[in-house]
Design a protein around this motif. Structure first.
Motif, PDB file in Angstrom:
ATOM      1  N   GLN A  32      41.525  29.825  34.991  1.00 28.83           N
ATOM      2  CA  GLN A  32      40.752  30.859  34.306  1.00 28.83           C
ATOM      3  C   GLN A  32      39.998  31.736  35.296  1.00 28.83           C
ATOM      4  OE1 GLN A  32      38.564  28.234  31.670  1.00 28.83           O
ATOM      5  NE2 GLN A  32      39.704  28.989  29.910  1.00 28.83           N
ATOM      6  N   GLU A  33      39.401  31.129  36.294  1.00 25.22           N
ATOM      7  CA  GLU A  33      38.650  31.902  37.281  1.00 25.22           C
ATOM      8  C   GLU A  33      39.559  32.828  38.078  1.00 25.22           C
ATOM      9  OE1 GLU A  33      36.499  29.091  39.648  1.00 25.22           O
ATOM     10  OE2 GLU A  33      35.132  28.591  38.015  1.00 25.22           O
ATOM     11  N   LYS A  34      40.733  32.336  38.433  1.00 24.99           N
ATOM     12  CA  LYS A  34      41.628  33.116  39.277  1.00 24.99           C
ATOM     13  C   LYS A  34      42.359  34.217  38.521  1.00 24.99           C
ATOM     14  CE  LYS A  34      44.854  32.812  42.962  1.00 24.99           C
ATOM     15  NZ  LYS A  34      45.328  32.022  44.051  1.00 24.99           N
ATOM     16  N   TYR A  35      42.732  33.964  37.265  1.00 19.84           N
ATOM     17  CA  TYR A  35      43.587  34.906  36.550  1.00 19.84           C
ATOM     18  C   TYR A  35      42.977  35.553  35.315  1.00 19.84           C
ATOM     19  CZ  TYR A  35      47.060  32.937  39.630  1.00 19.84           C
ATOM     20  OH  TYR A  35      47.741  32.537  40.745  1.00 19.84           O
ATOM     21  N   LEU A  36      41.863  35.050  34.816  1.00 19.21           N
ATOM     22  CA  LEU A  36      41.327  35.581  33.562  1.00 19.21           C
ATOM     23  C   LEU A  36      39.890  36.086  33.650  1.00 19.21           C
ATOM     24  CD1 LEU A  36      42.752  32.799  31.221  1.00 19.21           C
ATOM     25  CD2 LEU A  36      43.781  35.011  31.780  1.00 19.21           C
ATOM     26  N   SER A  37      39.224  35.852  34.739  1.00 14.17           N
ATOM     27  CA  SER A  37      37.817  36.245  34.852  1.00 14.17           C
ATOM     28  C   SER A  37      37.680  37.736  35.180  1.00 14.17           C
ATOM     29  CB  SER A  37      37.137  35.420  35.941  1.00 14.17           C
ATOM     30  OG  SER A  37      37.589  35.831  37.220  1.00 14.17           O
ATOM     31  N   LYS A  39      36.641  38.938  37.839  1.00 20.67           N
ATOM     32  CA  LYS A  39      37.011  39.187  39.236  1.00 20.67           C
ATOM     33  C   LYS A  39      38.436  38.709  39.522  1.00 20.67           C
ATOM     34  CE  LYS A  39      32.307  38.976  40.904  1.00 20.67           C
ATOM     35  NZ  LYS A  39      31.364  38.369  41.821  1.00 20.67           N
ATOM     36  N   SER A  40      39.232  38.596  38.478  1.00 23.85           N
ATOM     37  CA  SER A  40      40.593  38.087  38.621  1.00 23.85           C
ATOM     38  C   SER A  40      41.531  39.146  39.201  1.00 23.85           C
ATOM     39  CB  SER A  40      41.126  37.642  37.265  1.00 23.85           C
ATOM     40  OG  SER A  40      41.343  38.770  36.445  1.00 23.85           O
ATOM     41  N   GLU A  41      42.711  38.685  39.612  1.00 21.24           N
ATOM     42  CA  GLU A  41      43.727  39.601  40.114  1.00 21.24           C
ATOM     43  C   GLU A  41      44.128  40.603  39.034  1.00 21.24           C
ATOM     44  OE1 GLU A  41      47.042  37.882  42.360  1.00 21.24           O
ATOM     45  OE2 GLU A  41      45.899  36.018  42.419  1.00 21.24           O
ATOM     46  N   LEU A  42      44.183  40.137  37.815  1.00 19.97           N
ATOM     47  CA  LEU A  42      44.566  40.999  36.697  1.00 19.97           C
ATOM     48  C   LEU A  42      43.545  42.120  36.496  1.00 19.97           C
ATOM     49  CD1 LEU A  42      46.818  41.098  34.585  1.00 19.97           C
ATOM     50  CD2 LEU A  42      45.399  39.710  33.110  1.00 19.97           C
ATOM     51  N   THR A  43      42.284  41.770  36.537  1.00 19.14           N
ATOM     52  CA  THR A  43      41.222  42.763  36.367  1.00 19.14           C
ATOM     53  C   THR A  43      41.201  43.747  37.538  1.00 19.14           C
ATOM     54  OG1 THR A  43      39.919  41.164  35.128  1.00 19.14           O
ATOM     55  CG2 THR A  43      38.745  43.067  35.996  1.00 19.14           C
ATOM     56  N   LEU A  44      41.381  43.229  38.742  1.00 21.44           N
ATOM     57  CA  LEU A  44      41.415  44.105  39.915  1.00 21.44           C
ATOM     58  C   LEU A  44      42.584  45.080  39.843  1.00 21.44           C
ATOM     59  CD1 LEU A  44      40.507  41.571  42.740  1.00 21.44           C
ATOM     60  CD2 LEU A  44      39.044  43.342  41.745  1.00 21.44           C
ATOM     61  N   MET A  45      43.707  44.620  39.342  1.00 23.76           N
ATOM     62  CA  MET A  45      44.867  45.492  39.232  1.00 23.76           C
ATOM     63  C   MET A  45      44.620  46.607  38.220  1.00 23.76           C
ATOM     64  SD  MET A  45      48.849  44.491  38.819  1.00 23.76           S
ATOM     65  CE  MET A  45      48.837  43.595  40.354  1.00 23.76           C
ATOM     66  N   MET A  46      43.814  46.336  37.200  1.00 21.92           N
ATOM     67  CA  MET A  46      43.501  47.374  36.206  1.00 21.92           C
ATOM     68  C   MET A  46      42.813  48.576  36.848  1.00 21.92           C
ATOM     69  SD  MET A  46      44.559  47.194  33.146  1.00 21.92           S
ATOM     70  CE  MET A  46      43.549  48.423  32.355  1.00 21.92           C
ATOM     71  N   SER A  47      42.109  48.347  37.938  1.00 17.12           N
ATOM     72  CA  SER A  47      41.428  49.463  38.600  1.00 17.12           C
ATOM     73  C   SER A  47      42.417  50.446  39.220  1.00 17.12           C
ATOM     74  CB  SER A  47      40.458  48.939  39.660  1.00 17.12           C
ATOM     75  OG  SER A  47      41.171  48.336  40.724  1.00 17.12           O
ATOM     76  N   GLU A  48      43.664  50.042  39.357  1.00 18.93           N
ATOM     77  CA  GLU A  48      44.693  50.919  39.925  1.00 18.93           C
ATOM     78  C   GLU A  48      45.078  52.048  38.982  1.00 18.93           C
ATOM     79  OE1 GLU A  48      46.050  50.842  43.032  1.00 18.93           O
ATOM     80  OE2 GLU A  48      44.538  49.302  43.426  1.00 18.93           O
ATOM     81  N   ILE A  49      44.681  51.963  37.720  1.00 20.26           N
ATOM     82  CA  ILE A  49      45.069  52.986  36.749  1.00 20.26           C
ATOM     83  C   ILE A  49      44.556  54.363  37.159  1.00 20.26           C
ATOM     84  CG2 ILE A  49      43.103  52.748  35.163  1.00 20.26           C
ATOM     85  CD1 ILE A  49      45.237  52.957  32.882  1.00 20.26           C
ATOM     86  N   ARG A  50      43.451  54.398  37.837  1.00 17.91           N
ATOM     87  CA  ARG A  50      42.890  55.694  38.230  1.00 17.91           C
ATOM     88  C   ARG A  50      43.750  56.411  39.275  1.00 17.91           C
ATOM     89  NH1 ARG A  50      38.451  52.331  40.543  1.00 17.91           N
ATOM     90  NH2 ARG A  50      39.166  51.850  42.622  1.00 17.91           N
ATOM     91  N   MET A  64      50.277  46.006  31.486  1.00 21.79           N
ATOM     92  CA  MET A  64      49.106  45.180  31.720  1.00 21.79           C
ATOM     93  C   MET A  64      48.757  44.396  30.459  1.00 21.79           C
ATOM     94  SD  MET A  64      48.226  45.291  34.855  1.00 21.79           S
ATOM     95  CE  MET A  64      46.588  44.614  34.853  1.00 21.79           C
ATOM     96  N   ASN A  65      48.855  45.040  29.308  1.00 22.58           N
ATOM     97  CA  ASN A  65      48.564  44.349  28.044  1.00 22.58           C
ATOM     98  C   ASN A  65      49.570  43.235  27.790  1.00 22.58           C
ATOM     99  OD1 ASN A  65      46.266  45.790  27.398  1.00 22.58           O
ATOM    100  ND2 ASN A  65      47.403  47.371  26.296  1.00 22.58           N
ATOM    101  N   GLU A  66      50.838  43.486  28.096  1.00 20.02           N
ATOM    102  CA  GLU A  66      51.856  42.431  27.958  1.00 20.02           C
ATOM    103  C   GLU A  66      51.511  41.235  28.846  1.00 20.02           C
ATOM    104  OE1 GLU A  66      55.613  44.152  28.992  1.00 20.02           O
ATOM    105  OE2 GLU A  66      55.595  45.512  27.291  1.00 20.02           O
ATOM    106  N   THR A  67      51.057  41.520  30.049  1.00 18.54           N
ATOM    107  CA  THR A  67      50.714  40.464  30.986  1.00 18.54           C
ATOM    108  C   THR A  67      49.509  39.684  30.501  1.00 18.54           C
ATOM    109  OG1 THR A  67      51.606  41.792  32.805  1.00 18.54           O
ATOM    110  CG2 THR A  67      50.138  39.972  33.401  1.00 18.54           C
ATOM    111  N   ARG A  68      48.520  40.343  29.954  1.00 25.72           N
ATOM    112  CA  ARG A  68      47.318  39.664  29.445  1.00 25.72           C
ATOM    113  C   ARG A  68      47.605  38.769  28.257  1.00 25.72           C
ATOM    114  NH1 ARG A  68      43.376  44.346  28.596  1.00 25.72           N
ATOM    115  NH2 ARG A  68      43.644  45.271  30.610  1.00 25.72           N
ATOM    116  N   LYS A  69      48.623  39.103  27.488  1.00 31.24           N
ATOM    117  CA  LYS A  69      48.929  38.359  26.268  1.00 31.24           C
ATOM    118  C   LYS A  69      49.755  37.099  26.503  1.00 31.24           C
ATOM    119  CE  LYS A  69      48.664  42.282  23.179  1.00 31.24           C
ATOM    120  NZ  LYS A  69      49.417  43.115  22.221  1.00 31.24           N
ATOM    121  N   ILE A  70      50.086  36.821  27.724  1.00 28.73           N
ATOM    122  CA  ILE A  70      50.919  35.640  28.027  1.00 28.73           C
ATOM    123  C   ILE A  70      50.282  34.408  27.451  1.00 28.73           C
ATOM    124  CG2 ILE A  70      51.865  34.200  29.838  1.00 28.73           C
ATOM    125  CD1 ILE A  70      51.936  36.605  31.623  1.00 28.73           C
TER     126      ILE A  70
END
Length: 70
Positions: A32-37, A39-50, A64-70
């Motif tokens: 959970q800390e690594k992939y869902l928090s 400060k997770s990789e997923l959240t950091l990748m969302m910043s790339e949208i800009r 990104m939404n597909e990945t979050r719904k796993i």
């Protein structure tokens, strides 16, 4: 920008792989800390949208939404 989409696919595959390794409460918390928090990789990748063109933002958001719904 297909590079960012391949990164999303790699992250999705990594998350699925790591889900199989969750066997107890301790490993669940680590997952959970690594992939869902926040400060997770997923959240950091969302910043790339800009950095994407407007035409690519919808596809990026969808992947990104597909990945979050796993």
């Amino acid at each position: 920008m297909s590079e960012i989409f391949s990164k999303i696919d790699e992250l999705k595959a990594k998350i699925i792989s790591k889900m199989d390794e969750v066997k107890d409460e301790s490993s669940l918390k680590e997952f959970q800390e690594k992939y869902l928090s926040k400060k997770s990789e997923l959240t950091l990748m969302m910043s790339e949208i800009r950095n994407l063109a407007n035409e690519e933002k919808a596809k990026f958001g969808q992947k990104m939404n597909e990945t979050r719904k796993i």
